[in-house]
Write an enzyme that holds these catalytic residues in place. Structure first.
Site, PDB file in Angstrom:
ATOM      1  N   ALA A  66     -35.764  -6.066   7.690  1.00  0.00           N
ATOM      2  CA  ALA A  66     -35.003  -6.364   6.475  1.00  0.00           C
ATOM      3  C   ALA A  66     -34.201  -7.631   6.728  1.00  0.00           C
ATOM      4  O   ALA A  66     -33.845  -7.934   7.878  1.00  0.00           O
ATOM      5  CB  ALA A  66     -34.067  -5.210   6.161  1.00  0.00           C
ATOM      6  N   GLY A 110     -37.709  -2.934   8.957  1.00  0.00           N
ATOM      7  CA  GLY A 110     -38.379  -2.715   7.675  1.00  0.00           C
ATOM      8  C   GLY A 110     -39.830  -3.167   7.686  1.00  0.00           C
ATOM      9  O   GLY A 110     -40.653  -2.658   6.919  1.00  0.00           O
ATOM     10  N   GLU A 113     -41.642  -0.357   9.244  1.00  0.00           N
ATOM     11  CA  GLU A 113     -41.683   0.723   8.250  1.00  0.00           C
ATOM     12  C   GLU A 113     -42.721   0.422   7.172  1.00  0.00           C
ATOM     13  O   GLU A 113     -43.442   1.308   6.715  1.00  0.00           O
ATOM     14  CB  GLU A 113     -40.293   0.916   7.634  1.00  0.00           C
ATOM     15  CG  GLU A 113     -39.308   1.472   8.651  1.00  0.00           C
ATOM     16  CD  GLU A 113     -37.884   1.509   8.123  1.00  0.00           C
ATOM     17  OE1 GLU A 113     -37.343   0.432   7.814  1.00  0.00           O
ATOM     18  OE2 GLU A 113     -37.323   2.610   8.003  1.00  0.00           O
ATOM     19  N   GLU A 133     -32.981  -1.200  14.478  1.00  0.00           N
ATOM     20  CA  GLU A 133     -31.773  -1.014  13.658  1.00  0.00           C
ATOM     21  C   GLU A 133     -30.581  -0.521  14.457  1.00  0.00           C
ATOM     22  O   GLU A 133     -29.431  -0.847  14.160  1.00  0.00           O
ATOM     23  CB  GLU A 133     -32.050  -0.015  12.513  1.00  0.00           C
ATOM     24  CG  GLU A 133     -32.980  -0.535  11.426  1.00  0.00           C
ATOM     25  CD  GLU A 133     -34.450  -0.317  11.717  1.00  0.00           C
ATOM     26  OE1 GLU A 133     -34.801   0.027  12.874  1.00  0.00           O
ATOM     27  OE2 GLU A 133     -35.254  -0.506  10.792  1.00  0.00           O
TER      28      GLU A 133
END
Ligand code: COA
Length: 259
Positions: A66, A110, A113, A133
């Site tokens: 992200a 992300g 993911e 993270e």
């Protein structure tokens, strides 16, 4: 068309989507997420496209997570809502066509993911994958704590998420986080060959296979078997089934139309 996500339709019913922020390691921001949503919405009803391949621009990153810059002033409620409303990861899982992640470099947070919300992950031997993270004082918010253990088992998921350390493509393949590795120079051709092989199969049967396999996550075995049986029976109503059987019996290549 947005320039943060390039959409190309290739031969063999394959669409190649390229995350295009190489100067930021293709970090996933709201603009990229929205562009991906819009592209999937268009491609869903495009009968010419049967398989989607996702990759990152440049030779460094698939997606390095992200966009951390967006975290700085993010309000908790906005973060919660952005992951709930219009969840891109779930949209990919529910997408009726196969999606392949072509992991050409860093595949983190992300990005990892997103690759796990794809149906198949193919990686360059130079790729590095991980859920870092924890280094930011947070945890994965795009399904990492749920999809990673399903792919690699609880213990490996704990290790990756708790250490935040990256693993090599070879280790990712070993633990089941990627399904196939190519040398960087062969990644595109090798992945597209897999994509075209899949795209030559019956689109309805592919959807049935994807839905049935994913159903196993939420259904107990007996319910899953019933779900599979219902799809299996339904496929006997399709022209593709007649075509596939006829092609086999007459020793020719099947030409599936998706009907
Ligand atoms: N969000 C925002 N920007 C990012 C980013 C991310 N997730 N990952 C990389 N970038 C940016 C860097 O800030 C840098 O921008 P700048 O040139 O304007 O300073 C640029 O991309 C290049 O990254 P850089 O760190 O200089 O490259 P590197 O080769 O030294 O390291 C990584 C590559 C991927 C190891 C490193 O960028 C990194 O750790 N990124 C963050 C990964 C992460 O924690 N992701 C999870 C987020 S929840």
């Amino acid at each position: 068309m947005s320039d943060v996500l390039l959409v190309e339709k290739l031969d063999g019913h394959v669409a190649l989507l390229t995350f295009n922020r190489p100067e930021k390691m293709n970090a996933l921001n709201q603009e990229v997420r929205q562009a991906l949503f819009a592209a999937l919405f268009d491609l869903r009803d495009d009968d010419d496209v049967r398989v989607i391949v996702l990759t990152g621009a440049g030779d460094k990153a698939f997606i390095a997570g992200a966009d951390i810059a967006e975290f700085k002033d993010a309000r908790p409620v906005d973060q919660y809502r952005s992951m709930q409303r219009g969840n891109i990861y779930s949209a990919m899982e529910e997408f009726p066509k196969p999606i392949i992640a072509m992991i050409n470099g860093y595949c983190l947070g992300g990005g990892c993911e997103l690759s796990m919300a794809c149906d198949i992950r193919v990686a360059s031997s130079r790729a590095k994958l991980g859920q870092p993270e924890i280094n930011l004082g947070i945890i994965p918010g795009g399904g990492g704590t749920q999809r990673l253990p399903r792919l690699v088992g609880e213990g490996q998921a704990m290790r990756l998420i708790m250490t935040g350390e990256m693993v090599s493509a070879a280790e990712a393949e070993h633990i089941g986080l990627v399904e196939k590795i190519f040398e960087p120079e062969n990644l595109r051709d090798g992945t597209l060959e897999i994509a075209r092989t899949i795209a030559a199969r019956s689109p309805i049967a592919l959807q049935a296979a994807k839905e049935s396999i994913l159903a196993a996550r939420r259904m107990p075995m007996d319910e899953g078997l019933k779900f599979e049986r219902a799809w299996f029976g339904l496929l006997f109503s399709t022209a593709d089934k007649d075509e596939g059987v006829d092609a086999f019996l007459n020793k020719r290549q099947a030409d599936f139309k998706g009907t």
